[in-house]
Design an enzyme around this catalytic site. Structure first.
Site, mmCIF file in Angstrom:
data_model
loop_
_atom_site.group_PDB
_atom_site.id
_atom_site.type_symbol
_atom_site.label_atom_id
_atom_site.label_comp_id
_atom_site.label_asym_id
_atom_site.label_seq_id
_atom_site.Cartn_x
_atom_site.Cartn_y
_atom_site.Cartn_z
ATOM 1 N N CYS A 60 21.327 -8.857 -25.050
ATOM 2 C CA CYS A 60 20.730 -8.064 -23.983
ATOM 3 C C CYS A 60 19.205 -8.172 -24.022
ATOM 4 O O CYS A 60 18.612 -8.405 -25.068
ATOM 5 C CB CYS A 60 21.151 -6.611 -24.125
ATOM 6 S SG CYS A 60 22.919 -6.365 -23.921
ATOM 7 N N HIS A 73 23.024 -8.212 -30.847
ATOM 8 C CA HIS A 73 22.367 -7.171 -30.059
ATOM 9 C C HIS A 73 20.926 -7.557 -29.738
ATOM 10 O O HIS A 73 20.253 -8.255 -30.502
ATOM 11 C CB HIS A 73 22.365 -5.843 -30.815
ATOM 12 C CG HIS A 73 23.613 -5.042 -30.637
ATOM 13 N ND1 HIS A 73 24.097 -4.703 -29.394
ATOM 14 C CD2 HIS A 73 24.474 -4.506 -31.544
ATOM 15 C CE1 HIS A 73 25.208 -3.976 -29.540
ATOM 16 N NE2 HIS A 73 25.461 -3.860 -30.825
#
Length: 337
Positions: free
Chosen positions: A153, A100
């Site tokens: 991301c 993440h």
């Protein structure tokens, strides 16, 4: 009388290739991913088979096997510090991160080239910021570079203040994140299920509550909560912000930026975690392997690789746009070797 002369032969140290590979699936949490550890395993094989890395010089941190080093904030920082600290001039350093990413608004009055603090998210939520990555890169020895692949991301600009060669993360005003969301997607090869590798602040807070057992964590107190949870193991930036340490920002003059970042997307975009036919992988990591396979062992520059990956992902209808951040000379240097 015979005079003997001795000649001193100075041997240069052989080039050593070292890597740190970080894959985090966050099992059992609301932010669970599927392909990150697979990305690391695949890159591990690639480093050994294609680029000649020795097994003993590759450190893996994954969260799906408790017998392995766990990718906590403390352990990741230590692994990166040891990677750079043990390097000699001429060594090849490589880092792959799949997991993440999150971006936090900078502190009031802080200047940031993308308008946010881009962070990678360890399994314990003890975030590592773009400023920390920059400090690590600046400690790399002379005549040595470090290549970082970040399949996460908001990864554009993950090395703070690095020249943008391919991308739009530092050349436009920061906007609202463009998310892939969770969708069924038809690429040119398969019908796939795509989940983005971005954490909302709400999800990050919930996962931090789950990790720490504390329920009094709110959006406006994330940095304070990180400090209370991790103390001196928290990000130096968090410690400074909350007054635990007092540091003076040094103006660093870089003759040559030694960092090379290949990002899975721009700072306001998300990267895809793809699931299809019993397989799971990062769209960016998968595309890198496809392009490398197409070169059939021939060298490819960092710029050529990122442009090839961009073209492939666009062809397969993924909205994310990978980026390249490094000096001009490193843009045209061969990937890894």
């Amino acid at each position: 009388m015979i005079r003997r002369f001795t000649t001193q032969i100075i041997k240069s140290s052989p080039t050593v290739k070292k890597a740190v590979l970080i894959g985090i699936n966050y099992p059992g949490t609301e932010g669970e991913l599927r392909g990150c550890v697979n990305d690391v395993k695949r890159m591990h094989r690639c480093l050994v088979d294609r680029f000649g890395f020795s097994e003993e010089n590759i450190t893996e941190l994954i969260d799906t096997d408790k017998s392995k080093i766990q990718p906590t904030g403390k352990n990741i920082r230590q692994a990166l510090s040891e990677l750079v600290g043990s390097a000699n001039s001429g060594d090849v350093l490589f880092v792959h991160y799949s997991g993440h990413g999150v971006r936090l608004p900078p502190e009031t009055g802080e200047d940031d080239d993308t308008g946010f603090d881009e962070c990678i998210v360890p399994c314990d939520m003890n975030n590592i910021t773009d400023d920390e990555i920059r400090e690590i890169v600046d400690k790399v020895p002379e005549d040595c570079s470090i290549t970082i692949v970040s399949d996460s991301c908001h990864s554009g600009g993950l090395i703070d203040a690095t020249k943008e060669q391919i991308g739009e993360s530092t050349t436009k005003k920061a906007g609202k994140a463009v998310k892939i969301m969770e969708i069924e997607h038809e690429d040119r090869r398969n019908r796939v299920h795509v989940v983005n590798r971005s954490l909302s602040l709400e999800s990050m807070i919930n996962m931090l509550k789950q990790e720490t057992g504390k329920d009094d964590i709110e959006v406006g107190s994330i940095r304070r909560s990180l400090l209370h949870a991790f103390g001196e193991d928290a990000s130096p930036k968090v410690q400074e912000t909350e007054g635990l340490t007092a540091t003076t920002k040094k103006q660093v003059v870089r003759k040559k930026d030694k960092g090379i970042l290949l990002s899975g997307c721009q700072t306001d975009q998300t990267s895809g975690d793809v699931r299809t036919k019993g397989q799971a992988y990062g769209a960016f990591s998968d595309a890198i392997q496809i392009i490398l396979d197409e070169t059939k062992g021939k060298k490819i520059t960092n710029k050529e690789l990122v442009l090839g990956v961009r073209e492939l992902l666009e062809y397969e209808c993924y909205p994310q746009q990978p980026g390249l951040y490094c000096s001009d000379s490193n843009a045209d240097a061969p990937f890894i070797c």
